[in-house]
Design a protein around this motif. Structure first.
Motif, PDB file in Angstrom:
ATOM      1  N   LEU A   1     -15.381  33.872 -16.971  1.00 54.23           N
ATOM      2  CA  LEU A   1     -16.742  33.366 -17.133  1.00 54.23           C
ATOM      3  C   LEU A   1     -17.531  34.222 -18.117  1.00 54.23           C
ATOM      4  N   GLU A   2     -17.252  35.513 -18.145  1.00 48.44           N
ATOM      5  CA  GLU A   2     -17.901  36.388 -19.127  1.00 48.44           C
ATOM      6  C   GLU A   2     -17.528  35.954 -20.542  1.00 48.44           C
ATOM      7  N   GLN A   3     -16.259  35.637 -20.752  1.00 44.00           N
ATOM      8  CA  GLN A   3     -15.814  35.169 -22.065  1.00 44.00           C
ATOM      9  C   GLN A   3     -16.384  33.795 -22.388  1.00 44.00           C
ATOM     10  N   PHE A   4     -16.517  32.932 -21.370  1.00 46.83           N
ATOM     11  CA  PHE A   4     -17.136  31.627 -21.595  1.00 46.83           C
ATOM     12  C   PHE A   4     -18.564  31.810 -22.106  1.00 46.83           C
ATOM     13  N   ALA A   5     -19.270  32.777 -21.538  1.00 45.23           N
ATOM     14  CA  ALA A   5     -20.656  33.023 -21.941  1.00 45.23           C
ATOM     15  C   ALA A   5     -20.743  33.442 -23.402  1.00 45.23           C
TER      16      ALA A   5
ATOM     17  N   PRO B   1     -29.440  32.596 -27.927  1.00 43.31           N
ATOM     18  CA  PRO B   1     -29.263  31.654 -26.808  1.00 43.31           C
ATOM     19  C   PRO B   1     -29.387  32.353 -25.451  1.00 43.31           C
ATOM     20  N   LYS B   2     -30.092  31.697 -24.538  1.00 42.66           N
ATOM     21  CA  LYS B   2     -30.286  32.228 -23.193  1.00 42.66           C
ATOM     22  C   LYS B   2     -29.167  31.709 -22.286  1.00 42.66           C
ATOM     23  N   VAL B   3     -28.501  32.632 -21.606  1.00 42.83           N
ATOM     24  CA  VAL B   3     -27.330  32.309 -20.798  1.00 42.83           C
ATOM     25  C   VAL B   3     -27.681  32.345 -19.320  1.00 42.83           C
ATOM     26  N   GLY B   4     -27.188  31.356 -18.570  1.00 47.85           N
ATOM     27  CA  GLY B   4     -27.357  31.309 -17.131  1.00 47.85           C
ATOM     28  C   GLY B   4     -26.028  31.133 -16.430  1.00 47.85           C
ATOM     29  N   LEU B   5     -25.945  31.616 -15.205  1.00 44.87           N
ATOM     30  CA  LEU B   5     -24.760  31.464 -14.373  1.00 44.87           C
ATOM     31  C   LEU B   5     -25.066  30.422 -13.301  1.00 44.87           C
ATOM     32  N   LEU B   6     -24.323  29.321 -13.256  1.00 45.88           N
ATOM     33  CA  LEU B   6     -24.576  28.266 -12.289  1.00 45.88           C
ATOM     34  C   LEU B   6     -24.351  28.800 -10.873  1.00 45.88           C
ATOM     35  N   ASN B   7     -25.360  28.640 -10.017  1.00 47.86           N
ATOM     36  CA  ASN B   7     -25.295  29.241  -8.691  1.00 47.86           C
ATOM     37  C   ASN B   7     -26.151  28.426  -7.719  1.00 47.86           C
ATOM     38  N   ILE B   8     -26.149  28.829  -6.456  1.00 52.70           N
ATOM     39  CA  ILE B   8     -26.891  28.111  -5.428  1.00 52.70           C
ATOM     40  C   ILE B   8     -28.280  28.692  -5.210  1.00 52.70           C
ATOM     41  N   GLY B   9     -28.640  29.693  -5.971  1.00 57.00           N
ATOM     42  CA  GLY B   9     -29.971  30.285  -5.859  1.00 57.00           C
ATOM     43  C   GLY B   9     -30.257  31.178  -7.046  1.00 57.00           C
TER      44      GLY B   9
ATOM     45  N   GLN C   1     -23.478  41.502 -25.479  1.00 64.18           N
ATOM     46  CA  GLN C   1     -23.185  40.425 -26.425  1.00 64.18           C
ATOM     47  C   GLN C   1     -23.850  39.103 -26.063  1.00 64.18           C
ATOM     48  N   VAL C   2     -24.419  39.018 -24.850  1.00 63.34           N
ATOM     49  CA  VAL C   2     -25.079  37.782 -24.428  1.00 63.34           C
ATOM     50  C   VAL C   2     -26.471  38.085 -23.896  1.00 63.34           C
ATOM     51  N   SER C   3     -27.361  37.102 -24.026  1.00 61.82           N
ATOM     52  CA  SER C   3     -28.719  37.220 -23.478  1.00 61.82           C
ATOM     53  C   SER C   3     -28.742  36.533 -22.116  1.00 61.82           C
ATOM     54  N   PHE C   4     -28.280  37.257 -21.116  1.00 58.38           N
ATOM     55  CA  PHE C   4     -28.184  36.709 -19.761  1.00 58.38           C
ATOM     56  C   PHE C   4     -29.532  36.823 -19.069  1.00 58.38           C
ATOM     57  N   ILE C   5     -30.051  35.690 -18.567  1.00 53.03           N
ATOM     58  CA  ILE C   5     -31.376  35.709 -17.929  1.00 53.03           C
ATOM     59  C   ILE C   5     -31.314  35.352 -16.446  1.00 53.03           C
ATOM     60  N   GLY C   6     -30.100  35.277 -15.879  1.00 57.61           N
ATOM     61  CA  GLY C   6     -30.000  35.096 -14.446  1.00 57.61           C
ATOM     62  C   GLY C   6     -29.283  33.829 -14.022  1.00 57.61           C
ATOM     63  N   ASN C   7     -29.365  33.570 -12.733  1.00 58.95           N
ATOM     64  CA  ASN C   7     -28.712  32.395 -12.150  1.00 58.95           C
ATOM     65  C   ASN C   7     -29.448  31.109 -12.496  1.00 58.95           C
ATOM     66  N   ALA C   8     -28.675  30.041 -12.641  1.00 64.49           N
ATOM     67  CA  ALA C   8     -29.234  28.708 -12.878  1.00 64.49           C
ATOM     68  C   ALA C   8     -28.862  27.810 -11.713  1.00 64.49           C
ATOM     69  N   GLU C   9     -29.852  27.266 -11.036  1.00 65.46           N
ATOM     70  CA  GLU C   9     -29.588  26.299  -9.975  1.00 65.46           C
ATOM     71  C   GLU C   9     -29.339  24.929 -10.598  1.00 65.46           C
ATOM     72  N   GLY C  10     -28.858  23.999  -9.764  1.00 63.19           N
ATOM     73  CA  GLY C  10     -28.559  22.669 -10.272  1.00 63.19           C
ATOM     74  C   GLY C  10     -29.741  22.015 -10.958  1.00 63.19           C
ATOM     75  N   ARG C  11     -30.948  22.214 -10.425  1.00 66.33           N
ATOM     76  CA  ARG C  11     -32.140  21.601 -11.014  1.00 66.33           C
ATOM     77  C   ARG C  11     -32.533  22.228 -12.342  1.00 66.33           C
ATOM     78  N   ASP C  12     -31.951  23.390 -12.664  1.00 60.17           N
ATOM     79  CA  ASP C  12     -32.271  24.075 -13.916  1.00 60.17           C
ATOM     80  C   ASP C  12     -31.413  23.628 -15.089  1.00 60.17           C
ATOM     81  N   VAL C  13     -30.314  22.934 -14.786  1.00 64.19           N
ATOM     82  CA  VAL C  13     -29.320  22.638 -15.822  1.00 64.19           C
ATOM     83  C   VAL C  13     -29.932  21.880 -17.003  1.00 64.19           C
ATOM     84  N   LEU C  14     -30.750  20.884 -16.721  1.00 59.68           N
ATOM     85  CA  LEU C  14     -31.331  20.053 -17.777  1.00 59.68           C
ATOM     86  C   LEU C  14     -32.806  20.380 -18.032  1.00 59.68           C
ATOM     87  N   SER C  15     -33.234  21.552 -17.580  1.00 66.75           N
ATOM     88  CA  SER C  15     -34.645  21.932 -17.717  1.00 66.75           C
ATOM     89  C   SER C  15     -34.993  22.450 -19.105  1.00 66.75           C
ATOM     90  N   GLY C  16     -34.001  22.898 -19.854  1.00 64.57           N
ATOM     91  CA  GLY C  16     -34.261  23.501 -21.160  1.00 64.57           C
ATOM     92  C   GLY C  16     -34.497  24.996 -21.089  1.00 64.57           C
TER      93      GLY C  16
END
Length: 349
Positions: free
Chosen positions: A157-161, A177-185, A207-222
């Protein structure tokens, strides 16, 4: 490769509507995108579906024998059928006779053929399929993996990012680009073991701009430009998103007024409706890019028809023009792997 015009190898025999729809989409791409097309498959079937008096400028038929059927196990299938259309198409890239492969056939076979024929990019343990989806912020998000790897390790997943960030930056034009990890919270303490360990890696990776977990509702939020997950979760998410798009389009058709007033209203709204379709219809996005193999490969939907094939070829051309492979290689070289990642790799082996 020489030069100016991209050469795209098309698996003409792969997909539910092959070869007719595949050929129609490829011929449109030849004209509108100014690419050279190599149709790979049974020459007789291909010629039977070409328009009469076809101009063969920028068009070549490359013979192949058979295809990998959807019920076949991918690896055994491509080994048993070395001259199958997906194998021949991959060989064209390996031999530098083509710059990219597009296939709507067996996605597992396409991935296996890509790995065996082309190999992995340096620093990549597992390729991932990246899918680009629209968001409410009028900018796309790339989600990976959406099906190549059902089970993943944190280092994958790190390489995917990293790969997703490269694609977002150089092809989609997103600065940082802002990177998120799909999670439940949203909290860092949420999720299963894979999520928790991946969070630590991404948080420490420069190497990545990781800004935290992304919940399902965040996927299409922009809010996120890149979202990473294992291939099982990503595939479920992708197919659900495609279904939502289809439902939206169907609701629009049903709710538009009928009769004369409806015709007038539809005519007025036609430009808006067209833009809506372009944003939510999965056929407009063409498929996913197989990131991590040493060649450009677009895996399209098995149900792809001509418009989707055209857009898949467009995706391939964009990846070629923006030198995605070169950028991923430079970002993912072994010398640039973080100490954390190296430690993680050793502990996982």
């Amino acid at each position: 490769m020489g030069a100016t015009r991209a050469r795209i190898a098309i698996d003409a025999m792969g997909g539910d509507h092959a070869p007719a729809e595949i050929i129609t989409g490829a011929l449109r791409a030849r004209e509108e995108l100014d690419v050279e097309i190599l149709l790979v498959g049974d020459p007789q079937q291909i010629k039977a579906h070409l328009p009469q008096q076809t101009n063969f400028g920028q068009l070549e038929i490359v013979p192949a024998e058979g295809t990998i059927e959807m019920h076949e196990e991918p690896l055994s299938g491509i080994k048993r059928k070395p001259k199958a259309s997906i194998n021949v198409a991959m060989d064209l890239v390996k031999q530098k006779r083509a710059d990219a492969v597009v296939s709507a056939g067996h996605s597992g076979a396409a991935m296996a053929a890509g790995l065996l024929r082309l190999g992995r990019l340096k620093g990549i343990d597992r390729p991932a399929i990246g899918a680009v989806l629209p968001t409410i912020a009028s900018k796309p998000v790339i989600i990976l993996d959406v099906g190549a790897n059902v089970d993943c390790r944190p280092k994958f997943l790190e390489q995917f990012a990293i790969m997703g960030s490269v694609y977002s930056q150089y092809v989609l034009g997103v600065n940082d680009p802002k990177v998120g990890l799909l999670n439940i919270g949203e909290e860092a303490c949420k999720g299963n073991d894979l999520a928790l360990r991946t969070y630590e890696l991404l948080e420490k990776n420069p190497q990545v701009s990781f800004i935290g977990n992304a919940e399902g509702r965040d996927v299409l939020s922009g809010r996120f430009d890149v979202i990473v997950c294992d291939g099982f979760t990503g595939n479920v998410l992708l197919k659900f998103a495609e279904a939502v798009g289809e439902v939206m389009l169907q609701i629009l058709r049903e709710e538009l007024p009928q009769g004369l007033h409806g015709q007038i209203g539809t005519a007025i709204l036609k430009p808006n409706l067209k833009r809506i379709k372009q944003r939510v219809d999965h056929a407009e996005h063409g498929g996913g890019l197989l990131l991590g193999v040493a060649g450009i490969c677009i895996i399209s939907h098995g149900s792809s028809q001509a418009p989707s094939v055209f857009n898949a070829i467009r995706l391939a051309k964009e990846a070629i023009d923006h030198q995605v492979l070169e950028h991923i290689s430079s970002q993912n070289g072994s010398k640039k792997q973080s100490a954390t990642s190296s430690s993680e790799a050793n502990s996982d082996e």
